[in-house]
Each structure stands twice: as C-alpha cells, then as structure tokens.
Write a protein that holds these residues in place. Structure first.
Motif, short mmCIF file in Angstrom:
data_model
loop_
_atom_site.label_atom_id
_atom_site.label_comp_id
_atom_site.label_asym_id
_atom_site.label_seq_id
_atom_site.Cartn_x
_atom_site.Cartn_y
_atom_site.Cartn_z
N UNK A 23 0.68 -1.38 0.06
CA UNK A 23 0.02 0.13 0.13
C UNK A 23 0.84 1.28 -0.02
N UNK A 24 1.82 1.19 0.77
CA UNK A 24 2.69 2.28 0.96
C UNK A 24 3.58 2.83 -0.35
N UNK A 27 0.73 4.24 -3.21
CA UNK A 27 0.25 5.36 -3.05
C UNK A 27 1.51 6.22 -3.57
N UNK A 31 1.95 10.99 -6.23
CA UNK A 31 2.85 12.15 -6.48
C UNK A 31 2.99 12.49 -8.12
N UNK A 49 -0.21 14.66 -4.06
CA UNK A 49 0.44 14.13 -3.03
C UNK A 49 0.94 15.47 -2.27
N UNK A 50 1.42 16.44 -2.74
CA UNK A 50 1.73 17.62 -1.98
C UNK A 50 0.71 18.50 -2.01
N UNK A 52 -2.10 17.11 -0.90
CA UNK A 52 -2.88 16.55 0.51
C UNK A 52 -2.10 17.13 1.65
N UNK A 53 -0.59 17.03 1.46
CA UNK A 53 0.26 17.55 2.55
C UNK A 53 -0.13 19.08 3.00
N UNK A 80 -5.52 13.28 4.50
CA UNK A 80 -4.17 12.67 3.99
C UNK A 80 -4.81 11.46 2.94
N UNK A 81 -5.78 10.83 3.01
CA UNK A 81 -6.23 9.96 2.42
C UNK A 81 -7.28 10.15 1.12
N UNK B 53 4.10 14.36 3.06
CA UNK B 53 2.61 13.48 2.86
C UNK B 53 2.78 12.09 2.97
N UNK B 54 4.03 11.43 2.24
CA UNK B 54 3.99 10.10 2.35
C UNK B 54 4.47 9.43 3.62
N UNK B 56 3.60 10.83 6.32
CA UNK B 56 2.44 10.90 7.59
C UNK B 56 1.70 9.70 7.25
N UNK B 57 1.48 9.35 5.69
CA UNK B 57 0.65 8.28 5.70
C UNK B 57 1.16 6.84 6.20
#
Ligand code: CA
Lengths: 208, 208
Positions: A23-24, A27, A31, A49-50, A52-53, A80-81, B53-54, B56-57
């Motif tokens: 999963x990691x 995702x 990016x 991704x950025x 979401x941050x 975050x998701x 972000x990555x 944190x996830x």
C-alpha cells in the motif's frame, strides 16, 4: 503494481507487513497525479500528494475556524487519504460537469482496489475514512472539504486568476464552491467570499 | 514572501487570519525543494512536500510497529512540519558530512523565520514540534524519524540502488541510518536491516 522487497523480517507477521508495504509503495503514485491548479508561485501544476500535505498543514493552522468540537486530528487523517483514489480515477477538474458525472463510479472502483491492498482491518478503516470524506455528513468531513476547496482559490488568486482565467470560470460557478466552504467553516467561507469579490474586481472571473 | 490577498473577513481577527494565511502561502514553497532520492518509479526526484505527505501516511500504516503508548497523531503532526525549514536551508543529503555540519545552524535560522510568520501562540507550538522532532527524545519523535529514514531506503531499493549507487554509499554508512530506524521501531529496524542485506547482495551498495 510495485512489489515490496521479498525480505523476511524477524518477529513480524510477514504477510501483514508485506501488505502494508504494498500500500505504501502504491500510494507513491499520487505524486504523479497532476491537478489543474498551479503552485502559489505559478511555476508548475500541483500534484495530489503535495496538495494533500498542504491541506493537512492548512487544516491545523485554520483549526480554530472549524465548528466547536471538530476533531482536527481526524480532519488531518481524512485529508491525507482523500485523493488516493485519483491514482486510478485521475483528477477531475471541479468545473468539468461531464467528467464529474462518471467520477463517482471511477473513484469507487479505485477505492475498492487501492484500500484493499492493506491488511483487512486497515483496509476497512481507510475505506471508512474515504467514505466519510465523500459523504460530508460529519463536521470533520465538512471542514476537510472546506480546506480542500479554499486551497485552489488561494492559488488562483495568487497566480493572477490561474485556472479561473484559463478555463473561463464565472463568479456564479465559484460561488457554488464557496457555499461548500461555508458549510464547513463560517470564517473560511467569509474569507473565500471576500477573496472572490476581489478576484471579480481584478477581472480574474468571466462575467456569466 | 507572498502576501495574502488584502481582503477583509467579517467576524474574524483580521491580523491573525492574515498571519495564518502568510504561513500557509509561504510553506507552499516546500513543493519546490527537491530531495536527492527518486520517486518509487524512478521518474524524477521527490520534493519535500510530497515526501512529508508520504511519511504521514506511512506512519499511520506502520503505527502498530511504534513502541506501545506512542501517540500516532502526534507523530503525524511532527512529520507534517519536520522539513519546512528546508525552504530556507535546502535539503541536506544524509551522506553529505560537510553539509551536515552547517545544516543545524541554517535550519535553526530557517525555523526562526518561518514559524514566526504564524500568530505567536501557533508559532510557539510549531517551533516546539520541530524542536521535538530534531531532539528525538520522545518516542513520537523517534518513530517519526524512523519512518523518515526508512522511506528513502524503500525508494532506493525500488530504483535499482538509487542514491546509494549514484553516490557510492557503503553498507556501513547505511547501517548508521538503520540504527536510527531501530531506535524508533524494532520491527521497522529489522525490516530495514533485511532490506540492506538484500541490497548488498544485489550490488546496490559500494564495498567499503
Ligand atoms: Ca529531511
């Protein structure tokens, strides 16, 4: 899909850790999903991704403008998701009505695939967070969505109209998004409204 | 510095909101700070915002590998802000010893400037989070740092050696970083160790 390194880790449920790594690694693709709006300096398009941050940070900074009792850490978790489904479904421009119609179905299929990469208990939790964000029935989800809608307005204002100008967006169209902001935060809604009035004065919005 | 739109928002402390917006707009710059490592697909270098972000996830997904009692929401908060100082100080490659020496001072100056854009109460809190991350004295900071150190190892393994190969990094050098991971999480430390053994077998690391 990127497969985790086939290495054994002592004292850990190997299958579970492998699912989490899968999963990691998956995702990471967020990016590479580009949104329509530019960075605040106008140098390039923003990726999911950025974005979401940035929303997670903004949610914390603006926490006091959430309705009383809103759990900001939960808001951060939602943010975050919230866009992970766009790895499969792509970014849908908020003013593209045709794409928005098929978007819900494409995003549901993406959620089915991506969240289930996780071990079952975590998959269920991640999916529940995404469903909560989409449903906008909790004050956390409404505040998260408000921050999500405000951010591109800030970027547009700071890039001389950005995607508003590029796609000929009218004030009426933007005001529908301001409504979503107001539903999550009265103060951020007021700010967005003032920003849109100013954007109109500056000629960033098409006269409808 | 990017100044927020000069618009008045009813019912809100204008000066306070302006300070908050100034910070949110300023940290947008983190999206342009490039790290050495590549994305997992090797397509380009990663930037600090999407990296944050990555992490944190990943911290949430790997939460069960943190020592008992670790507050994962606090870990996420640390990770969201941990690289913001790099807007001024730039990214320092973890194997660049000369740069690492001046890094601490450059980052302190950056923290002085960037966090004080916020209203005072929030500036104090943000600075405390950054200081906590750097000091690595809490289990939250140690776990956050572990995830921060693990992520580029994953990216390197998945890009046929990535920055290890590019900069001729030895196994001994990487093992120092694995130590930092183990201090934050036994399980993630074991995984990193197995990953490094495998990377060595594949010839991704220079023989020291
Ligand atoms: Ca760093």
């Amino acid at each position: 899909m990127t497969e985790p390194a086939p290495v054994f880790t002592s004292g850990v449920d190997h299958e579970r850790l492998t699912a989490q790594l899968r999963f990691v690694l998956e995702v990471d693709k967020l990016k590479r999903i580009l949104r329509r709006n530019l960075l605040v300096d106008g140098s390039r398009r923003e990726n999911d991704a950025e974005h979401s941050w940035h929303l997670a940070v903004a949610a914390r900074v603006f926490a006091e403008y959430a309705p009383e009792g809103t759990d900001i850490e939960h808001v951060v978790e939602l943010l975050l998701l919230h866009d992970v489904v766009e790895i499969d479904a792509g970014d849908t421009f908020v003013y593209d009505t045709a794409a928005s119609e098929s978007q819900a179905e494409r995003e549901r299929l993406a959620a089915d695939r991506i969240f289930t990469l996780l071990p079952e208990d975590q998959a269920i939790r991640a999916r529940a967070l995404w469903d909560e964000f989409e449903a906008r029935e909790t004050s956390e989800a409404r505040f998260a969505k408000a921050v999500d809608r405000l951010a591109p307005m800030l970027a547009n204002w700071h890039t001389d109209g950005g995607t508003w100008k590029q796609f000929g967006v009218t004030k009426e169209q933007v005001l529908e998004k301001v409504k979503i902001i107001s539903e999550g935060s009265e103060a951020l809604g007021s700010y967005a409204l003032a920003l849109i009035d100013d954007a109109e004065r500056r000629g960033y919005l098409r006269r409808g």
